[in-house]
Design an enzyme around this catalytic site. Structure first.
Site, mmCIF file in Angstrom:
data_model
loop_
_atom_site.group_PDB
_atom_site.id
_atom_site.type_symbol
_atom_site.label_atom_id
_atom_site.label_comp_id
_atom_site.label_asym_id
_atom_site.label_seq_id
_atom_site.Cartn_x
_atom_site.Cartn_y
_atom_site.Cartn_z
ATOM 1 N N HIS A 159 38.644 42.828 42.262
ATOM 2 C CA HIS A 159 37.974 42.756 40.957
ATOM 3 C C HIS A 159 36.813 43.744 40.865
ATOM 4 O O HIS A 159 36.321 44.010 39.763
ATOM 5 C CB HIS A 159 37.501 41.327 40.660
ATOM 6 C CG HIS A 159 36.354 40.859 41.502
ATOM 7 N ND1 HIS A 159 36.507 39.988 42.563
ATOM 8 C CD2 HIS A 159 35.033 41.134 41.449
ATOM 9 C CE1 HIS A 159 35.333 39.735 43.099
ATOM 10 N NE2 HIS A 159 34.415 40.420 42.441
ATOM 11 N N ASP A 202 42.723 39.452 46.136
ATOM 12 C CA ASP A 202 41.432 40.011 45.699
ATOM 13 C C ASP A 202 40.859 40.992 46.725
ATOM 14 O O ASP A 202 39.657 40.946 47.041
ATOM 15 C CB ASP A 202 40.434 38.893 45.421
ATOM 16 C CG ASP A 202 39.300 39.343 44.501
ATOM 17 O OD1 ASP A 202 39.323 40.510 44.071
ATOM 18 O OD2 ASP A 202 38.385 38.549 44.240
ATOM 19 N N SER A 248 30.135 40.862 46.165
ATOM 20 C CA SER A 248 31.590 40.996 46.211
ATOM 21 C C SER A 248 32.013 42.162 47.083
ATOM 22 O O SER A 248 31.539 43.285 46.913
ATOM 23 C CB SER A 248 32.146 41.207 44.801
ATOM 24 O OG SER A 248 31.865 40.110 43.986
#
Length: 589
Positions: free
Chosen positions: A170, A201, A279
């Site tokens: 993402h 992911d 992230s």
């Protein structure tokens, strides 16, 4: 007298201007490669999902309860770091200089240099953590012939072997440009995206500039941690521009729901702070080896400090899949819906003996390879020789059980597995080929622009989860039409190319008077022929020689247009709305 509310938590300790939260208490640390990463206790903001935003707010005092250390009470103070270092120095024959004497003799600069050297040598893996800058250009599902305005974001990543970098999928989704910056560097290097694993992911990047790889040691991967093992999350979250370190322990290991991938895979739950910008950052164990990738956190008023990490088995599967096939092929699934067999009467009715355990098959995906051998009401007893319990779990580690879907996810697309089932009181074995999941309403469009077809102002498109989210927001599962939600949650594709085609909107013109309010309604048939997918509909309309175009819609609605007038009006509508073509590029081939 004014009644002031009492503030919760202990008053934060003031930090000298020469220290930072990342590198406190590092003087006189022994120069040993086996020294564990520093455990930094920091206060955290409210948990949010990790997809980062472009601009970061100015750093301020974090809210929340200070992390408890040991068993000290609120009045007690932690032991002095200088005293700990003194004892350590005495044991190793090192000379200790008190802080007051250091300041008195004006040798702060020398000590600061020593602190920096100690930090670099204690945590060398931190130099492999990079900041990821990405420019995104998302598709516009409401106007599928164009894209939305571009925006920027920042996240984290880390260098692994083979001149590659790992980050979250993402973090680089719908990327236009990706740049990486190393710790302590002022240069941003252009990166190339090699593979994007939407389900897990994870994204794999590389940099062509040789200068980027100079002086960097790749991160090494460790084993799957145990419960209560210490972990340290490193990255570039909001609140500052420099590298950040948060620490915690492994709280839970189980099959998790991956928010971005809309799938369920093995995951770690930790109590270290994971904020927007973390992230893609690595999570290290006490030996300085990577045990996972930070990717999401839980946001709820009743929870605190719940973050999630992608563990090494999932990372290894992604990397091996890319190296084996030259591209990411995905995680295979068994393609069945199953029911627990915990009720004794249910087991008896299925012909199961007292020592038999398993799960009952409710439905089988028509597009799955196993649909040719398995049947509804078969009881799956084992998968690749591992027995399945009545609740669908298998032994994992000492004292732990996990869903048997973990065994399936460890396979690769095209692999085979031995499935033992009970059918009509007879035990059968099948050698099944595994494949990826084909959903009627796909969870992702995998970076491709949305398909569309326009005739007489009617905009037809195929439904996907990103489309529903774009039309109805993040609560689309409550706000979208019931008919579409039913197909999203329960319907199964009967063929690999089947799609749910809808009238997205009607571009108002004289030709479509009376049809203006039709929106997001499924098209079932055209001139009596069922609509299989969007390309099938476009081909039938383009080749139609009938006098009228008749579309059968959901809720028993019909749309009838004169063929010649509809084709003529389409050109004027395209010119009015500055639409380059009546259909997307993928429908022309």
């Amino acid at each position: 007298m004014e009644n002031k509310p009492r503030k919760r938590g202990r008053k934060p300790k003031k930090i000298p201007a020469t220290e930072t939260m990342d590198f406190q208490f590092t003087t006189n640390v022994p120069q040993n490669d086996n020294v564990s990463l520093p455990s930094i206790a920091t206060t955290t903001t409210a948990a949010t999902e990790t997809p980062s935003t472009g601009a970061s707010p100015s750093p301020g005092r974090a809210r929340g309860r200070p992390r408890k250390t040991g068993k000290h009470t609120e009045k007690s103070e932690p032991k002095s770091p200088e005293r700990r270092l003194t004892r350590h120095g005495e044991q190793n024959g090192e000379f200790y200089v008190p802080a007051a004497e250091i300041r008195h003799n004006n040798i702060v600069g020398v000590v600061a240099a020593a602190e920096w050297e100690s930090v670099v040598k204690v945590v060398p893996a931190m130099d492999a953590v990079v900041k990821v800058f990405c420019v995104h250009t998302e598709p516009n599902f409401s106007l599928p012939w164009q894209r939305k305005r571009q925006y920027s974001s920042s996240s984290s990543g880390f260098i692994i072997g083979g001149r590659r970098v790992l980050t979250n999928a993402h973090s680089v989704e719908h990327h236009t440009q990706v740049k990486l910056k190393k710790r302590g560097s002022d240069t941003k290097y252009l990166a190339t995206v090699l593979a994007i694993g939407t389900e897990c992911d994870i994204a794999l990047l590389t940099v062509n500039d040789d200068e980027f790889w100079e002086g960097v040691t790749p991160v090494e991967f460790g084993d799957l941690p145990a419960l209560q093992d210490a972990v340290t999350v490193v990255g570039y979250p909001i609140g500052g521009d420099t590298i950040s370190v948060t620490s915690g322990v492994v709280s839970r290991i189980e099959i998790l729901s991956y928010a971005h991938g809309s799938t369920e895979l093995l995951g770690l739950q930790i109590d270290a702070a994971i904020n927007s910008g973390n992230s893609g950052g690595p999570a290290f164990n006490e030996k300085g080896k990577c045990v996972g990738i930070a990717f999401q956190s839980l946001k709820h008023e009743d929870v605190e400090n719940i973050g999630y990490v992608i563990p090494t088995p999932v990372i290894a599967h992604f990397i091996c899949d890319y190296e084996k096939h030259g591209a990411y092929t995905g995680f295979p699934v068994l393609g069945v819906e199953w029911q627990k067999m915990e009720n004794p009467d249910l087991r008896m009715s299925m012909g199961m003996g007292p020592d038999m355990k398993g799960v009952r098959i409710r439905r089988i995906e028509p597009t799955a390879p196993e649909s040719h051998v398995l049947r509804p009401s078969d009881v799956i007893l084992s998968f690749d020789g591992v027995k399945i319990a009545n609740d669908g779990t298998i032994p994992f580690r000492h004292g732990e059980r996990i869903s048997f879907s973990y065994l399936v996810s460890q396979k690769y697309t095209g692999d085979k597995a031995v499935v033992k089932v009970l059918r009509n009181s007879e035990i059968l074995e099948f050698n099944i080929k595994l494949a990826t999941h084909k959903r009627l309403i796909p969870a992702h469009i995998k970076g491709k622009p949305p398909s569309y077809y326009i005739i007489a102002g009617f905009v037809f498109t195929a439904v996907s989860v990103p489309y529903l989210r774009s039309e109805y927001g993040k609560d689309y599962e409550f706000d979208a039409p019931v008919k579409l939600l039913d197909k999203h949650l329960h319907a199964m594709a009967q063929s690999v190319d089947e799609q749910v085609v809808v009238v997205s909107q009607v571009l108002v013109a004289d030709i479509n008077i009376g049809y203006e309010e039709i929106v997001n309604t499924q098209v079932l048939a055209f001139n009596g022929q069922p609509v299989k997918n969007l390309k099938n509909l476009a081909d039938m309309v383009e080749s139609c020689d009938d006098e009228f175009l008749k579309f059968d819609l959901e809720y028993q609605q019909i749309v009838v247009l004169h063929t010649k007038n509809a084709n003529a009006a389409t050109l004027d509508i395209l010119a009015t709305h500055c639409i380059p073509s009546a259909m997307s590029h993928d429908l022309k081939t």
